[in-house]
Motif scaffolding. Structure first.
Motif, mmCIF file in Angstrom:
data_model
loop_
_atom_site.group_PDB
_atom_site.id
_atom_site.type_symbol
_atom_site.label_atom_id
_atom_site.label_comp_id
_atom_site.label_asym_id
_atom_site.label_seq_id
_atom_site.Cartn_x
_atom_site.Cartn_y
_atom_site.Cartn_z
ATOM 1 N N THR A 55 -0.948 0.824 4.324
ATOM 2 C CA THR A 55 -0.305 2.031 3.824
ATOM 3 C C THR A 55 1.191 1.790 3.667
ATOM 4 O OG1 THR A 55 -0.216 4.437 4.114
ATOM 5 C CG2 THR A 55 0.134 3.098 6.096
ATOM 6 N N GLY A 56 1.912 2.830 3.252
ATOM 7 C CA GLY A 56 3.353 2.731 3.073
ATOM 8 C C GLY A 56 4.075 3.695 3.988
ATOM 9 N N ALA A 57 5.301 3.358 4.353
ATOM 10 C CA ALA A 57 6.091 4.212 5.226
ATOM 11 C C ALA A 57 6.661 5.402 4.445
ATOM 12 C CB ALA A 57 7.230 3.408 5.855
ATOM 13 N N GLY A 58 6.827 6.510 5.150
ATOM 14 C CA GLY A 58 7.396 7.695 4.524
ATOM 15 C C GLY A 58 6.357 8.520 3.799
ATOM 16 N N GLU A 59 6.804 9.626 3.225
ATOM 17 C CA GLU A 59 5.890 10.563 2.570
ATOM 18 C C GLU A 59 5.897 10.445 1.055
ATOM 19 O OE1 GLU A 59 7.020 14.422 3.892
ATOM 20 O OE2 GLU A 59 6.361 14.102 5.971
ATOM 21 N N LYS A 60 6.827 9.667 0.498
ATOM 22 C CA LYS A 60 6.972 9.659 -0.963
ATOM 23 C C LYS A 60 6.124 8.608 -1.662
ATOM 24 C CE LYS A 60 11.687 11.510 -1.139
ATOM 25 N NZ LYS A 60 13.089 11.262 -1.594
ATOM 26 N N ALA A 61 5.967 7.443 -1.012
ATOM 27 C CA ALA A 61 5.348 6.348 -1.752
ATOM 28 C C ALA A 61 4.489 5.453 -0.879
ATOM 29 C CB ALA A 61 6.430 5.498 -2.435
ATOM 30 N N PHE A 62 3.384 5.026 -1.446
ATOM 31 C CA PHE A 62 2.609 3.891 -0.922
ATOM 32 C C PHE A 62 3.425 2.641 -1.255
ATOM 33 C CE2 PHE A 62 -0.632 0.608 -2.031
ATOM 34 C CZ PHE A 62 -1.144 0.390 -0.762
ATOM 35 N N VAL A 63 3.480 2.301 -2.518
ATOM 36 C CA VAL A 63 4.394 1.284 -3.046
ATOM 37 C C VAL A 63 4.706 1.712 -4.479
ATOM 38 C CG1 VAL A 63 4.657 -1.109 -3.804
ATOM 39 C CG2 VAL A 63 3.524 -0.617 -1.636
ATOM 40 N N ALA A 64 5.989 1.915 -4.773
ATOM 41 C CA ALA A 64 6.372 2.442 -6.084
ATOM 42 C C ALA A 64 6.630 1.341 -7.105
ATOM 43 C CB ALA A 64 7.594 3.334 -5.945
ATOM 44 N N GLY A 65 6.148 0.124 -6.816
ATOM 45 C CA GLY A 65 6.288 -0.959 -7.787
ATOM 46 C C GLY A 65 6.909 -2.195 -7.177
ATOM 47 N N ALA A 66 7.257 -3.119 -8.042
ATOM 48 C CA ALA A 66 7.933 -4.342 -7.611
ATOM 49 C C ALA A 66 9.443 -4.129 -7.658
ATOM 50 C CB ALA A 66 7.536 -5.506 -8.511
ATOM 51 N N ASP A 67 10.167 -4.973 -6.948
ATOM 52 C CA ASP A 67 11.625 -4.902 -6.933
ATOM 53 C C ASP A 67 12.148 -5.583 -8.194
ATOM 54 O OD1 ASP A 67 14.355 -5.016 -6.408
ATOM 55 O OD2 ASP A 67 14.045 -5.235 -4.259
ATOM 56 N N ILE A 68 12.427 -4.778 -9.221
ATOM 57 C CA ILE A 68 12.775 -5.295 -10.554
ATOM 58 C C ILE A 68 14.024 -6.161 -10.523
ATOM 59 C CG2 ILE A 68 13.424 -4.607 -12.907
ATOM 60 C CD1 ILE A 68 11.762 -2.033 -12.388
ATOM 61 N N ILE A 94 -6.289 -10.619 -0.410
ATOM 62 C CA ILE A 94 -6.845 -9.361 0.094
ATOM 63 C C ILE A 94 -8.265 -9.169 -0.426
ATOM 64 C CG2 ILE A 94 -6.705 -6.839 -0.101
ATOM 65 C CD1 ILE A 94 -3.653 -7.123 0.030
ATOM 66 N N GLU A 95 -8.440 -9.299 -1.722
ATOM 67 C CA GLU A 95 -9.762 -9.063 -2.315
ATOM 68 C C GLU A 95 -10.818 -9.999 -1.739
ATOM 69 O OE1 GLU A 95 -11.211 -8.010 -6.695
ATOM 70 O OE2 GLU A 95 -10.516 -10.079 -6.557
ATOM 71 N N ASN A 96 -10.428 -11.251 -1.479
ATOM 72 C CA ASN A 96 -11.376 -12.254 -0.998
ATOM 73 C C ASN A 96 -11.400 -12.393 0.520
ATOM 74 O OD1 ASN A 96 -12.183 -12.997 -3.645
ATOM 75 N ND2 ASN A 96 -10.325 -14.204 -3.873
ATOM 76 N N SER A 97 -10.688 -11.521 1.221
ATOM 77 C CA SER A 97 -10.685 -11.567 2.677
ATOM 78 C C SER A 97 -12.081 -11.287 3.220
ATOM 79 C CB SER A 97 -9.708 -10.525 3.234
ATOM 80 O OG SER A 97 -9.824 -10.425 4.639
ATOM 81 N N SER A 98 -12.390 -11.892 4.348
ATOM 82 C CA SER A 98 -13.671 -11.608 5.011
ATOM 83 C C SER A 98 -13.614 -10.293 5.786
ATOM 84 C CB SER A 98 -14.020 -12.748 5.967
ATOM 85 O OG SER A 98 -13.018 -12.885 6.967
ATOM 86 N N LYS A 99 -12.414 -9.720 5.895
ATOM 87 C CA LYS A 99 -12.241 -8.436 6.583
ATOM 88 C C LYS A 99 -12.023 -7.340 5.535
ATOM 89 C CE LYS A 99 -12.106 -10.979 10.301
ATOM 90 N NZ LYS A 99 -11.021 -11.037 11.294
ATOM 91 N N PRO A 100 -12.658 -6.183 5.679
ATOM 92 C CA PRO A 100 -12.455 -5.108 4.706
ATOM 93 C C PRO A 100 -11.044 -4.528 4.793
ATOM 94 C CG PRO A 100 -13.814 -4.351 6.528
ATOM 95 C CD PRO A 100 -13.635 -5.827 6.713
ATOM 96 N N PHE A 101 -10.413 -4.378 3.635
ATOM 97 C CA PHE A 101 -9.088 -3.768 3.524
ATOM 98 C C PHE A 101 -9.237 -2.390 2.903
ATOM 99 C CE2 PHE A 101 -7.516 -7.891 4.413
ATOM 100 C CZ PHE A 101 -6.131 -7.850 4.581
ATOM 101 N N LEU A 102 -8.603 -1.399 3.515
ATOM 102 C CA LEU A 102 -8.587 -0.040 2.984
ATOM 103 C C LEU A 102 -7.145 0.350 2.700
ATOM 104 C CD1 LEU A 102 -10.561 3.059 4.180
ATOM 105 C CD2 LEU A 102 -8.108 3.229 3.759
ATOM 106 N N ALA A 103 -6.875 0.786 1.476
ATOM 107 C CA ALA A 103 -5.548 1.269 1.123
ATOM 108 C C ALA A 103 -5.493 2.776 1.320
ATOM 109 C CB ALA A 103 -5.224 0.912 -0.328
ATOM 110 N N ALA A 104 -4.592 3.225 2.177
ATOM 111 C CA ALA A 104 -4.343 4.659 2.366
ATOM 112 C C ALA A 104 -3.101 4.997 1.552
ATOM 113 C CB ALA A 104 -4.142 4.983 3.845
ATOM 114 N N VAL A 105 -3.321 5.558 0.382
ATOM 115 C CA VAL A 105 -2.244 5.745 -0.604
ATOM 116 C C VAL A 105 -1.579 7.095 -0.373
ATOM 117 C CG1 VAL A 105 -1.710 5.871 -3.063
ATOM 118 C CG2 VAL A 105 -3.465 4.272 -2.243
ATOM 119 N N ASN A 106 -0.369 7.048 0.152
ATOM 120 C CA ASN A 106 0.309 8.245 0.637
ATOM 121 C C ASN A 106 1.403 8.754 -0.293
ATOM 122 O OD1 ASN A 106 1.337 5.655 1.559
ATOM 123 N ND2 ASN A 106 3.011 6.791 2.500
ATOM 124 N N GLY A 107 1.320 8.443 -1.577
ATOM 125 C CA GLY A 107 2.339 8.904 -2.515
ATOM 126 C C GLY A 107 2.230 8.108 -3.800
#
Length: 260
Positions: A55-68, A94-107
């Protein structure tokens, strides 16, 4: 590695990874990607970790993109190297990990942020989340697997429309078209994510790893995917977890899996 841009905590066999650049809306820079790559490798090599919640820190964004600012002066060879390294070490990892990844998208999950969420096996989004791939507004296209994973998830027509218009979509629409698994009120986001992972971590870890491998294969070639499924199915029979699962079923008790 001493993390500066992500938080990493293991609780009850779940690795909680939080991208911690809220002042930058958790934008992905080179250092953050390197830390994520390290954390993914640790997750894969730590038997105690049965699942990962990202997940992402704060209430506004999970990840708002790359650092342009980091790639604004790049040429084609540098751009290609940027995409290749990121895909191999983070997104594909991540996609090929043997462990399941869950994205908690908070913004906001935009550009590389949506690509990061799409690399995960499950996506739960808050009701006010906004998702999109706005790269064409910069004269680019998605470079971290976005063209491929979005098409796989929502179909070619919808994927191309999202990419070509650069429009954001709502959480409700994301669920409607298959981009997200669930949309929930913001206050319930982690609770829902933990509810899903708690169920998953009770299952046989080696079977989960085989399921990840087999479901990923469908995106490449159905014939080879079916063959891989057969092979992974067969491998499960040699595991102690299979013996325990069958014994528990026959004895009408709860199985206790050991990942062996």
């Amino acid at each position: 590695m001493d993390y500066q841009n992500i938080l990493s905590v293991i609780k009850e066999n779940i690795l909680y990874l939080t991208i911690n650049r809220p002042e930058k809306l958790n934008a992905l820079n080179k250092a953050t990607l390197a830390e994520l790559a390290d954390a993914i490798a640790i997750a894969n090599n730590t038997p105690e970790i049965l699942a990962v919640l990202l997940t992402g820190a704060g209430e506004k964004a999970f990840v708002a993109g790359a650092d342009i600012s980091e790639f604004s002066s790049f040429g084609s060879s540098e751009g290609e190297a940027l995409a290749r390294e990121g895909q191999e070490k983070v997104f594909n990892a991540i996609e090929n990990s043997s462990k399941p990844f869950l994205a908690a998208v908070n913004g906001f999950a935009l550009g590389g942020g949506l690509e990061l969420a799409m690399a995960c096996h499950i996506r739960v989004v808050s009701s006010f989340a906004k998702l999109g791939l706005p790269e064409v507004t910069l004269g680019l296209i998605p470079g971290y697997g976005g063209t491929q994973r979005l098409t796989q998830l929502v179909g070619k027509g919808r994927a191309f429309e999202m990419i070509a218009t650069a429009d954001m979509i709502t959480a409700e629409r994301a669920v409607e078209i298959g981009l997200a698994n669930h949309a929930v009120p913001a206050g319930d986001l982690l609770t829902k994510a933990e509810e899903i992972l708690t169920k998953i971590k009770q299952r046989a870890p080696l079977a989960i790893a085989s399921a990840i491998k087999a479901t990923n294969a469908v995106h490449h070639d159905q014939a080879s995917g079916l063959e891989l499924e057969i092979n992974e199915f067969g491998k499960c029979f040699d595991t102690a977890d299979f013996k325990e699962g069958v014994a528990a079923f026959l004895q009408k008790r709860k199985a206790v899996f050991t990942g062996k």
